[in-house]
Design a protein around this motif. Structure first.
Motif, PDB file in Angstrom:
ATOM      1  N   LEU A 189       6.207  -2.630   2.516  1.00 47.17           N
ATOM      2  CA  LEU A 189       6.910  -3.904   2.650  1.00 47.17           C
ATOM      3  C   LEU A 189       7.337  -4.164   4.087  1.00 47.17           C
ATOM      4  CD1 LEU A 189       9.112  -3.772  -0.594  1.00 47.17           C
ATOM      5  CD2 LEU A 189       7.074  -5.182  -0.182  1.00 47.17           C
ATOM      6  N   GLU A 190       7.750  -3.107   4.792  1.00 50.84           N
ATOM      7  CA  GLU A 190       8.156  -3.254   6.193  1.00 50.84           C
ATOM      8  C   GLU A 190       6.968  -3.660   7.064  1.00 50.84           C
ATOM      9  OE1 GLU A 190       9.915   0.430   7.324  1.00 50.84           O
ATOM     10  OE2 GLU A 190      11.583   0.250   5.908  1.00 50.84           O
ATOM     11  N   VAL A 191       5.843  -2.991   6.858  1.00 52.19           N
ATOM     12  CA  VAL A 191       4.641  -3.320   7.628  1.00 52.19           C
ATOM     13  C   VAL A 191       4.183  -4.732   7.282  1.00 52.19           C
ATOM     14  CG1 VAL A 191       2.216  -2.735   8.021  1.00 52.19           C
ATOM     15  CG2 VAL A 191       3.929  -0.915   7.860  1.00 52.19           C
ATOM     16  N   GLN A 192       4.276  -5.070   6.017  1.00 47.41           N
ATOM     17  CA  GLN A 192       3.884  -6.405   5.560  1.00 47.41           C
ATOM     18  C   GLN A 192       4.728  -7.479   6.244  1.00 47.41           C
ATOM     19  OE1 GLN A 192       4.135  -6.835   1.260  1.00 47.41           O
ATOM     20  NE2 GLN A 192       2.027  -7.594   1.244  1.00 47.41           N
ATOM     21  N   ARG A 193       6.017  -7.206   6.379  1.00 43.10           N
ATOM     22  CA  ARG A 193       6.909  -8.164   7.044  1.00 43.10           C
ATOM     23  C   ARG A 193       6.517  -8.354   8.502  1.00 43.10           C
ATOM     24  NH1 ARG A 193      11.080  -6.141   3.599  1.00 43.10           N
ATOM     25  NH2 ARG A 193      11.495  -4.426   5.039  1.00 43.10           N
ATOM     26  N   GLU A 194       6.228  -7.248   9.174  1.00 44.45           N
ATOM     27  CA  GLU A 194       5.860  -7.346  10.594  1.00 44.45           C
ATOM     28  C   GLU A 194       4.552  -8.095  10.791  1.00 44.45           C
ATOM     29  OE1 GLU A 194       6.620  -4.457  13.567  1.00 44.45           O
ATOM     30  OE2 GLU A 194       7.456  -3.036  12.128  1.00 44.45           O
ATOM     31  N   LEU A 195       3.609  -7.877   9.893  1.00 49.27           N
ATOM     32  CA  LEU A 195       2.295  -8.495  10.044  1.00 49.27           C
ATOM     33  C   LEU A 195       2.262  -9.927   9.525  1.00 49.27           C
ATOM     34  CD1 LEU A 195      -0.040  -5.516   9.028  1.00 49.27           C
ATOM     35  CD2 LEU A 195       0.723  -6.187  11.313  1.00 49.27           C
ATOM     36  N   SER A 196       3.254 -10.307   8.734  1.00 47.99           N
ATOM     37  CA  SER A 196       3.259 -11.648   8.133  1.00 47.99           C
ATOM     38  C   SER A 196       3.448 -12.746   9.170  1.00 47.99           C
ATOM     39  CB  SER A 196       4.360 -11.750   7.076  1.00 47.99           C
ATOM     40  OG  SER A 196       5.645 -11.634   7.677  1.00 47.99           O
ATOM     41  N   GLU A 197       3.947 -12.394  10.349  1.00 45.63           N
ATOM     42  CA  GLU A 197       4.185 -13.390  11.388  1.00 45.63           C
ATOM     43  C   GLU A 197       2.941 -13.670  12.232  1.00 45.63           C
ATOM     44  OE1 GLU A 197       7.585 -12.359  13.664  1.00 45.63           O
ATOM     45  OE2 GLU A 197       8.892 -12.084  11.921  1.00 45.63           O
ATOM     46  N   LEU A 198       1.870 -12.931  11.996  1.00 44.46           N
ATOM     47  CA  LEU A 198       0.637 -13.151  12.745  1.00 44.46           C
ATOM     48  C   LEU A 198      -0.015 -14.460  12.307  1.00 44.46           C
ATOM     49  CD1 LEU A 198      -0.801  -9.520  12.573  1.00 44.46           C
ATOM     50  CD2 LEU A 198       0.237 -10.617  14.565  1.00 44.46           C
ATOM     51  N   PRO A 199      -0.693 -15.143  13.225  1.00 42.79           N
ATOM     52  CA  PRO A 199      -1.294 -16.446  12.871  1.00 42.79           C
ATOM     53  C   PRO A 199      -2.418 -16.361  11.848  1.00 42.79           C
ATOM     54  CG  PRO A 199      -1.940 -15.757  15.090  1.00 42.79           C
ATOM     55  CD  PRO A 199      -0.850 -14.839  14.654  1.00 42.79           C
ATOM     56  N   ASN A 200      -3.208 -15.283  11.898  1.00 39.86           N
ATOM     57  CA  ASN A 200      -4.314 -15.138  10.963  1.00 39.86           C
ATOM     58  C   ASN A 200      -3.935 -14.136   9.872  1.00 39.86           C
ATOM     59  OD1 ASN A 200      -5.992 -16.848  12.544  1.00 39.86           O
ATOM     60  ND2 ASN A 200      -6.410 -15.124  13.902  1.00 39.86           N
ATOM     61  N   PRO A 201      -3.998 -14.523   8.613  1.00 46.85           N
ATOM     62  CA  PRO A 201      -3.588 -13.625   7.525  1.00 46.85           C
ATOM     63  C   PRO A 201      -4.503 -12.417   7.398  1.00 46.85           C
ATOM     64  CG  PRO A 201      -4.680 -15.566   6.649  1.00 46.85           C
ATOM     65  CD  PRO A 201      -4.488 -15.819   8.109  1.00 46.85           C
ATOM     66  N   LEU A 202      -3.939 -11.321   6.908  1.00 50.93           N
ATOM     67  CA  LEU A 202      -4.706 -10.110   6.631  1.00 50.93           C
ATOM     68  C   LEU A 202      -4.182  -9.511   5.338  1.00 50.93           C
ATOM     69  CD1 LEU A 202      -2.547  -7.689   7.484  1.00 50.93           C
ATOM     70  CD2 LEU A 202      -3.232  -8.356   9.775  1.00 50.93           C
ATOM     71  N   THR A 203      -4.858  -8.493   4.849  1.00 55.39           N
ATOM     72  CA  THR A 203      -4.436  -7.858   3.597  1.00 55.39           C
ATOM     73  C   THR A 203      -4.030  -6.418   3.866  1.00 55.39           C
ATOM     74  OG1 THR A 203      -6.792  -7.474   3.134  1.00 55.39           O
ATOM     75  CG2 THR A 203      -5.731  -9.347   2.051  1.00 55.39           C
ATOM     76  N   LEU A 204      -3.239  -5.853   2.948  1.00 55.35           N
ATOM     77  CA  LEU A 204      -2.599  -4.564   3.182  1.00 55.35           C
ATOM     78  C   LEU A 204      -2.425  -3.827   1.859  1.00 55.35           C
ATOM     79  CD1 LEU A 204      -0.860  -2.789   5.250  1.00 55.35           C
ATOM     80  CD2 LEU A 204       1.086  -4.170   4.505  1.00 55.35           C
ATOM     81  N   GLN A 205      -2.559  -2.511   1.884  1.00 58.56           N
ATOM     82  CA  GLN A 205      -2.378  -1.725   0.660  1.00 58.56           C
ATOM     83  C   GLN A 205      -2.001  -0.286   0.976  1.00 58.56           C
ATOM     84  OE1 GLN A 205      -6.975  -1.188  -0.356  1.00 58.56           O
ATOM     85  NE2 GLN A 205      -5.749   0.416  -1.340  1.00 58.56           N
ATOM     86  N   LEU A 206      -1.485   0.414  -0.050  1.00 59.46           N
ATOM     87  CA  LEU A 206      -1.284   1.857   0.011  1.00 59.46           C
ATOM     88  C   LEU A 206      -2.557   2.544  -0.479  1.00 59.46           C
ATOM     89  CD1 LEU A 206       2.308   2.130  -1.530  1.00 59.46           C
ATOM     90  CD2 LEU A 206       1.696   2.500   0.880  1.00 59.46           C
ATOM     91  N   PHE A 207      -2.778   3.763   0.011  1.00 55.45           N
ATOM     92  CA  PHE A 207      -3.997   4.483  -0.365  1.00 55.45           C
ATOM     93  C   PHE A 207      -3.735   5.987  -0.286  1.00 55.45           C
ATOM     94  CE2 PHE A 207      -8.198   6.363   0.308  1.00 55.45           C
ATOM     95  CZ  PHE A 207      -8.997   5.640  -0.573  1.00 55.45           C
ATOM     96  N   SER A 208      -4.336   6.725  -1.195  1.00 56.20           N
ATOM     97  CA  SER A 208      -4.240   8.187  -1.159  1.00 56.20           C
ATOM     98  C   SER A 208      -5.586   8.796  -1.536  1.00 56.20           C
ATOM     99  CB  SER A 208      -3.157   8.701  -2.113  1.00 56.20           C
ATOM    100  OG  SER A 208      -3.246  10.122  -2.246  1.00 56.20           O
ATOM    101  N   SER A 209      -6.185   9.509  -0.597  1.00 53.26           N
ATOM    102  CA  SER A 209      -7.441  10.195  -0.896  1.00 53.26           C
ATOM    103  C   SER A 209      -7.205  11.351  -1.851  1.00 53.26           C
ATOM    104  CB  SER A 209      -8.075  10.716   0.405  1.00 53.26           C
ATOM    105  OG  SER A 209      -8.483   9.652   1.226  1.00 53.26           O
ATOM    106  N   LEU A 210      -6.054  12.017  -1.725  1.00 50.17           N
ATOM    107  CA  LEU A 210      -5.748  13.167  -2.573  1.00 50.17           C
ATOM    108  C   LEU A 210      -5.543  12.739  -4.030  1.00 50.17           C
ATOM    109  CD1 LEU A 210      -5.160  16.227  -2.693  1.00 50.17           C
ATOM    110  CD2 LEU A 210      -2.754  15.672  -2.318  1.00 50.17           C
TER     111      LEU A 210
END
Length: 206
Positions: free
Chosen positions: A159-180
């Motif tokens: 959520l913190e990273v999402q907040r920081e990136l939400s102010e960028l002009p071009n939208p992007l997507t974000l997720q959690l991931f675990s290889s293990l």
């Protein structure tokens, strides 16, 4: 899940752009800080433990590594950046190789930026994000090693990273991931399919 990604095949590794596969079709590049779990993520989402080279020693991915997903669709594992304990001239060579690939490769249609959930948004990550923003390259961010911290902490970081990136002009997507734990696979499959499809729609407007 998308079984298409389970058919991935290694094509070649190249220290120069001139030795890479023909610049046709579509490619998604995987970028990230050394030791962020980039190669492990590729292996996990393709269900092939030995497809991308992994190591406990950061910086082992020193070339452009190409994998065929389907006809004229590829993944590219880029050299890890930032942490590798290698001589400065080698780091410079890696940087030049990545810069040449990112600016010259016409088939590049999207990027997956891999960040360790415990150390997100490093200076190098921001450089890559800003480059994608400047060039309007579609970007999907995965926060790897989500199993290394409890779920609440991982969700808060997301959520913190999402907040920081939400102010960028071009939208992007974000997720959690675990290889293990093999979590986030369906989500990244959907994101990869979206990245491939975006370019196809752009090249073939209705």
């Amino acid at each position: 899940m998308n079984p298409l990604y389970y058919q991935a095949k290694f094509i070649n590794s190249s220290p120069h752009l001139r030795d890479t596969p023909a610049d046709v079709g579509l490619e998604i590049a995987f970028a990230g800080r050394s030791n962020a779990g980039k190669s492990s993520a590729i292996n996990t989402l393709t269900r092939q433990s030995g497809l991308a080279r992994t190591s406990k020693t950061p910086g082992r991915t020193q070339m452009l590594n190409f994998f065929e997903i389907a006809e004229n669709q590829r993944f590219v594992d880029l050299p890890g950046y930032g942490y590798a304990k290698v001589p400065l001239p080698v780091k410079k060579k890696w940087h030049e190789l990545m810069e040449t690939y990112l600016t010259k490769r016409k088939s590049l249609c999207g990027m997956v930026l891999v960040m360790d959930v415990r150390h997100p948004l490093t200076e190098f990550d921001w450089q890559m994000i800003e480059w994608c923003q400047h060039t309007h390259l579609p970007l999907h961010v995965i926060l790897t090693k989500a199993d290394k911290i409890n779920f609440g902490a991982a969700k808060n970081t997301l959520l913190e990273v999402q907040r920081e990136l939400s102010e960028l002009p071009n939208p992007l997507t974000l997720q959690l991931f675990s290889s293990l734990k093999k979590t986030g696979i369906d989500e990244i499959h959907a994101a990869l399919t979206r990245l491939f499809t975006l370019r196809q729609q752009t090249n073939n407007p209705i």
